[in-house]
Design a protein around this motif. Structure first.
Motif, short mmCIF file in Angstrom:
data_model
loop_
_atom_site.label_atom_id
_atom_site.label_comp_id
_atom_site.label_asym_id
_atom_site.label_seq_id
_atom_site.Cartn_x
_atom_site.Cartn_y
_atom_site.Cartn_z
N ALA A 256 0.83 -1.21 0.00
CA ALA A 256 0.00 0.00 0.00
C ALA A 256 0.86 1.26 0.00
CB ALA A 256 -0.93 -0.02 1.20
N ASP A 257 2.10 1.16 0.49
CA ASP A 257 2.98 2.33 0.52
C ASP A 257 3.65 2.62 -0.83
OD1 ASP A 257 2.44 2.79 3.13
OD2 ASP A 257 4.26 1.84 3.92
N LEU A 258 3.56 1.67 -1.76
CA LEU A 258 4.16 1.89 -3.08
C LEU A 258 3.29 2.87 -3.87
CD1 LEU A 258 5.07 -1.72 -4.26
CD2 LEU A 258 6.68 0.18 -4.09
N GLU B 187 -1.14 -11.49 -0.42
CA GLU B 187 -1.80 -10.27 -0.92
C GLU B 187 -0.96 -9.62 -2.02
OE1 GLU B 187 -1.29 -10.91 2.28
OE2 GLU B 187 -2.60 -9.75 3.60
N ALA B 188 0.34 -9.54 -1.77
CA ALA B 188 1.22 -8.90 -2.75
C ALA B 188 1.34 -9.75 -4.01
CB ALA B 188 2.59 -8.65 -2.14
N ALA B 189 1.49 -11.06 -3.82
CA ALA B 189 1.68 -11.95 -4.98
C ALA B 189 0.46 -11.96 -5.89
CB ALA B 189 1.99 -13.36 -4.49
N ASP B 190 -0.72 -11.86 -5.29
CA ASP B 190 -1.95 -11.98 -6.08
C ASP B 190 -2.57 -10.62 -6.41
OD1 ASP B 190 -1.63 -14.72 -5.86
OD2 ASP B 190 -2.77 -14.82 -4.00
N SER B 191 -1.90 -9.53 -6.07
CA SER B 191 -2.49 -8.21 -6.32
C SER B 191 -2.39 -7.86 -7.80
CB SER B 191 -1.77 -7.15 -5.48
OG SER B 191 -0.67 -6.66 -6.20
#
Ligand code: NCD
Length: 322
Positions: free
Chosen positions: A258-260, A281-285
């Protein structure tokens, strides 16, 4: 192009040629019939001395879509386990008529040895050698970044001024090394983020900046964040206290995602350790390009095999690609 052994010695022009031919290949892969007659009659040997899923299958798909014959050789269950040398294995393949050899080997430099030894006349493609290089991975990563950032306008463009941050087990990563050289040639600015124990000693000679703090590196708003796999199989010592501690300091979780900046992307070469260097969450975002990287890998490897094996062919044959 005679061989593809590394990106360190690949010029900007050579890299752009591969990326642009890969764009043509990607266009053909959207057709109903994906197969091209370009390499009919040629034989590509996949010579894999180390485990691999996606890279081997990707090269196999690439060769088959160009109509080459493919021979898959893996060291397990072969005479290599009886102690046959690289020289004898290579000469056997040559005697069977290999036009290109795609090699993955645990020893850094094995592909160069094969290409320069005079044992074989086939073109050699490095599919990962020890902790040294993995050039087609870096090319597919650059292709993916270019396509995500520039869309249909990608052809002919380099990555001038694009900021790429590579995070994790740089020490053991041939993907990181190939990316550093290629991204630098294409004009990108590269930052490496890792615990001090996972930064290689020779890094001072690399065209990169080093940051030991992932949150700080994310605050600098990179266009692309590349997460590396923790290579437990290459670790013979304790490089970090616990996996939990590593994950807390260097893992990409939902908060860091979310900070990116909203339009920056997340890459991972695979296979992922979900929950270690990257959270689910990151891998599937939607920012994750993991599956696009796999798709693009086939187009990039088609381009490499094409340039290696059909480079001297006529312009009319090249027109067939369009
Ligand atoms: C990489 C490799 O084998 O170097 N994987 C791959 O080719 N897709 C990275 C890794 O294993 O972590």
């Amino acid at each position: 192009m005679r061989h593809l052994l590394d990106t360190q010695h690949l010029s900007r022009a050579e890299a752009l040629e591969i990326l642009d031919v890969a764009e043509d290949m990607a266009d053909t892969q959207r057709r109903e019939v994906k197969k091209l007659p370009t390499l009919r009659g040629k034989t590509v040997v996949n010579l894999f001395f180390e485990d691999s899923t996606r890279t081997r299958i990707s090269f196999e798909a690439a060769a088959k879509r160009l109509s080459a014959d493919v021979i898959n050789f893996s060291a397990k269950g072969s005479s290599v386990s009886k102690g046959e040398s690289l020289q004898d294995t290579a000469q056997t393949l040559q005697a069977m008529g290999a036009d290109a050899v795609v090699i993955r080997h645990g020893a850094s430099g094995a592909p160069r040895t094969l290409a320069t030894s005079g044992w074989i006349t086939a073109g050699v493609v490095n599919a990962g050698d020890g902790t040294h290089e993995h050039p087609t991975q870096a090319l597919l990563d650059a292709f993916t970044i270019r396509k995500r950032l520039f869309g249909d306008d990608s052809r002919g463009r380099d990555l001038d001024g694009i900021r790429v941050t590579i995070v994790g087990d740089v020490l053991h990563s041939r993907v990181a090394r190939s990316n550093v050289w290629l991204l630098h040639s294409l004009g990108a600015r590269v930052t490496l983020v890792a615990p001090p124990t996972l930064v290689p000693q020779d890094v001072r000679g690399w065209p990169v900046e080093i940051d030991y703090d992932l949150d700080h590196a994310i605050a600098a708003a990179p266009d692309a964040l590349m997460m590396l796999r923790i290579q437990l199989e290459r670790m013979n010592a304790a490089y970090f206290p616990t996996e939990r501690e590593y994950s807390r300091r260097y893992g990409l979780d939902a908060r860091r995602l979310a900070d990116l900046p909203t339009d920056s992307i997340v890459l991972h070469p695979g296979p992922m350790n979900r929950g270690l260097e990257i959270s689910a969450e990151a891998a599937d975002s939607p920012r994750s390009t993991v599956l696009e990287q796999v798709t693009n890998g086939v187009s990039v490897r088609m381009a490499v095999l094409y340039l290696l094996l059909a480079g001297e062919r006529s312009d009319t044959e090249k027109e067939d690609l369009r």
